[in-house]
Design an enzyme around this catalytic site. Structure first.
Site, short mmCIF file in Angstrom:
data_model
loop_
_atom_site.label_atom_id
_atom_site.label_comp_id
_atom_site.label_asym_id
_atom_site.label_seq_id
_atom_site.Cartn_x
_atom_site.Cartn_y
_atom_site.Cartn_z
N GLY A 20 0.91 -1.22 0.00
CA GLY A 20 -0.05 0.02 0.02
C GLY A 20 0.90 1.35 0.08
O GLY A 20 2.13 1.32 -0.08
N TYR B 160 -14.59 0.72 9.53
CA TYR B 160 -13.43 1.18 9.59
C TYR B 160 -13.05 1.65 11.15
O TYR B 160 -12.23 1.33 11.66
CB TYR B 160 -12.92 2.32 8.66
CG TYR B 160 -11.41 2.77 8.76
CD1 TYR B 160 -10.68 2.07 7.97
CD2 TYR B 160 -11.26 3.99 9.23
CE1 TYR B 160 -9.15 2.27 7.95
CE2 TYR B 160 -9.72 4.34 9.31
CZ TYR B 160 -8.74 3.77 8.57
OH TYR B 160 -7.57 4.08 8.39
N LEU C 266 -0.16 -3.04 8.94
CA LEU C 266 -0.59 -1.97 8.27
C LEU C 266 -1.74 -2.45 7.17
O LEU C 266 -2.25 -1.49 6.66
CB LEU C 266 0.33 -1.25 7.35
CG LEU C 266 1.09 -0.13 7.81
CD1 LEU C 266 1.89 -0.78 9.12
CD2 LEU C 266 2.25 0.23 6.86
N LYS D 97 2.58 -13.99 18.94
CA LYS D 97 2.65 -14.69 20.33
C LYS D 97 3.51 -15.93 20.24
O LYS D 97 4.46 -16.26 20.88
CB LYS D 97 0.99 -15.06 20.87
CG LYS D 97 1.14 -15.75 21.99
CD LYS D 97 -0.32 -15.84 22.63
CE LYS D 97 -0.43 -17.02 23.65
NZ LYS D 97 -1.02 -18.21 23.29
N1 LIG Z 1 -2.73 7.23 4.97
C1 LIG Z 1 -3.15 7.70 5.95
O1 LIG Z 1 -3.46 8.72 5.91
C2 LIG Z 1 -3.75 6.87 7.16
C3 LIG Z 1 -4.25 7.51 8.38
C4 LIG Z 1 -4.56 6.56 9.39
C5 LIG Z 1 -4.28 5.30 9.39
N2 LIG Z 1 -3.77 4.82 8.40
C6 LIG Z 1 -3.60 3.47 8.34
O2 LIG Z 1 -2.18 2.92 7.82
C7 LIG Z 1 -2.36 1.48 7.29
C8 LIG Z 1 -2.05 1.70 5.72
O3 LIG Z 1 -2.68 3.06 4.92
P1 LIG Z 1 -2.22 3.29 3.55
O4 LIG Z 1 -2.66 4.77 3.39
O5 LIG Z 1 -1.09 2.95 3.16
O6 LIG Z 1 -3.59 2.48 2.81
P2 LIG Z 1 -3.53 1.61 1.71
O7 LIG Z 1 -5.08 1.38 1.36
O8 LIG Z 1 -2.67 2.47 0.39
O9 LIG Z 1 -2.66 0.31 1.99
C9 LIG Z 1 -3.42 -0.57 2.71
C10 LIG Z 1 -2.66 -2.09 2.10
O10 LIG Z 1 -3.18 -3.24 2.80
C11 LIG Z 1 -3.82 -4.23 1.89
N3 LIG Z 1 -4.98 -4.88 2.43
C12 LIG Z 1 -6.03 -4.55 2.84
N4 LIG Z 1 -6.91 -5.61 3.30
C13 LIG Z 1 -6.07 -6.65 3.29
C14 LIG Z 1 -6.17 -8.15 3.88
N5 LIG Z 1 -7.27 -8.50 4.42
N6 LIG Z 1 -4.73 -8.84 3.75
C15 LIG Z 1 -3.53 -8.40 3.31
N7 LIG Z 1 -3.63 -6.99 2.80
C16 LIG Z 1 -4.75 -6.17 2.82
C17 LIG Z 1 -4.30 -3.21 0.63
O11 LIG Z 1 -4.06 -4.23 -0.39
C18 LIG Z 1 -3.11 -2.13 0.62
O12 LIG Z 1 -2.09 -2.53 -0.28
C19 LIG Z 1 -3.92 1.37 7.12
O13 LIG Z 1 -4.12 0.53 8.11
C20 LIG Z 1 -4.63 2.56 7.75
O14 LIG Z 1 -5.68 2.08 8.21
C21 LIG Z 1 -3.33 5.36 7.30
#
Ligand SMILES: NC(=O)c1ccc[n+]([C@@H]2O[C@H](COP(=O)([O-])OP(=O)(O)OC[C@H]3O[C@@H](n4cnc5c(N)ncnc54)[C@H](O)[C@@H]3O)[C@@H](O)[C@H]2O)c1
Length: 339
Positions: free
Chosen positions: A18, A151, A79, A111
């Site tokens: 991601g 979410y 993530l 764990k």
């Molecule tokens: N970007 C932001 O501003 C932000 C803010 C707060 C929290 N976050 C958290 O950071 C993390 C990464 O966010 P991002 O912006 O890179 O989002 P993103 O959507 O670009 O990346 C998330 C990745 O997780 C993968 N994914 C989703 N479901 C999955 C599953 N069941 N199994 C395996 N892979 C899976 C997706 O394919 C993607 O590659 C997330 O958990 C998000 O909630 C991001």
């Protein structure tokens, strides 16, 4: 210089393909670690990690974390979870499963192999806050039955699970509450405000502002966030968080739109649209805890980070057409102003 074997770790990054995950994988490889990127490509493509595939210490596993996984690792960054409303609301049940079953599976793995594990939580757990700026002690104000709940509540439940694995099994855990992060490799069509504005400006399309534009956000450049995640993972075992990670510089959405217009030199008009439900009106992290515990604060100013991000999207849009971009392929691409 070769890394001492004792400090070279095997690190699992779920969601590693991601936006944030790909930058984290890159940084971990640069630091000399072995990286196992686990992703099911729900909201990403291999494009983000294309440059890493040939790296001898990088491994990619296509896997959905809602199913158990058995691998030997020292550290886990969780993530995996679609982060933009467009993606996480397209299959809300899967979003909750990823947050809850996914966390259970990775905590179980941690764990079993005695790995340290970090959860990418979110400022969304504060909901539409009554306390401003948000401190970690604030319990939030979240709608449990709305369109965003898969979410918000999924992430809240994951935090509970992490803390219970700590209390019940003495697991080494870390919880990062990430605020809006932006930078290269954001998905161009996922509806997040920074990527939306930049792509619209570069295409000469109207800049869509939801609501009055007076709602505020705080934007953290991705390299600042990655530094914070690395420091959090490396912090003392007694420090678990949750800890806010974000940039406390607050700006209104309309100010962001105007800055993007000026940096791209675009003549796009601004168009207003109704505010989506449960959209928070104010968002700014209090990062006193991160400063004290991690000796960290963001360094990249908004203007600088936006220029780097604009440069990325400009290249992406002018490059060979990709399926994700074909959806909205439209008008002219104005020139990006030099710094
Ligand atoms: N970007 C932001 O501003 C932000 C803010 C707060 C929290 N976050 C958290 O950071 C993390 C990464 O966010 P991002 O912006 O890179 O989002 P993103 O959507 O670009 O990346 C998330 C990745 O997780 C993968 N994914 C989703 N479901 C999955 C599953 N069941 N199994 C395996 N892979 C899976 C997706 O394919 C993607 O590659 C997330 O958990 C998000 O909630 C991001």
């Amino acid at each position: 210089m070769a890394m001492r074997l004792s400090s070279r770790k095997r690190v699992l990054v779920s969601g590693g393909a991601g936006f944030i995950g790909s930058h984290l994988c890159e940084r971990l490889l640069k630091d000399g670690h072995d990286v196992l990127c686990v992703d099911n490509f729900f909201s990403s493509t291999r494009d983000n990690i294309q440059g890493l595939l040939a790296h001898g210490q990088f491994e990619l596993l296509r896997h959905d974390i809602t199913f158990p996984l058995y691998v030997e690792v020292d550290e886990i960054y969780n993530l995996a979870c679609p982060a933009s409303p467009v993606h996480y609301q397209s299959d809300p049940v899967q979003t909750t499963k990823t947050n809850v079953h996914g966390a259970i599976n990775l905590l179980g793995l941690a764990k079993r192999v005695k790995a340290k594990i970090l959860q990418a939580s979110t400022s969304e757990i504060y909901g539409d806050p009554r306390v401003h700026p948000q401190r970690e002690e604030y319990w939030g104000r979240v709608n449990p039955v709305g369109a965003r709940s898969c979410y918000d509540e999924g992430k809240r439940c994951a935090e509970t699970l992490f803390m219970d694995y700590r209390r019940q099994h003495a697991l080494g855990i870390k919880i990062a509450r990430i605020f809006n992060t932006y930078g290269p490799r954001m998905h161009p069509n996922d509806g997040r405000v920074v990527s939306n504005f930049i792509v619209q400006a570069l295409r000469g399309a109207p800049i869509t502002i939801f609501g009055s534009g007076r709602q505020t956000r705080s934007f953290c450049y991705v390299s600042d966030l990655i530094e914070a995640l690395i420091r959090l993972m490396g912090s003392d075992d007694s420090f678990t968080g949750p800890v806010n990670l974000g940039n406390p510089h607050e700006c209104t959405v309309i100010e962001l739109a105007e800055l993007v217009l000026s940096l791209t030199g675009s003549r796009s008009p601004i168009a207003f649209a109704p505010l989506p439900s449960d959209d928070p009106t104010r968002r700014r992290p209090d990062i006193a805890l991160a400063k004290a515990q991690l000796d960290w604060q963001p360094e990249v100013p908004l203007r600088e980070g936006l220029l780097r991000t604009i440069e990325y999207f400009d290249r992406l849009i002018s490059g060979p057409a990709r399926p994700a971009l074909q959806l909205a392929a439209t008008a002219t691409v104005p020139h990006v102003r030099a710094r």
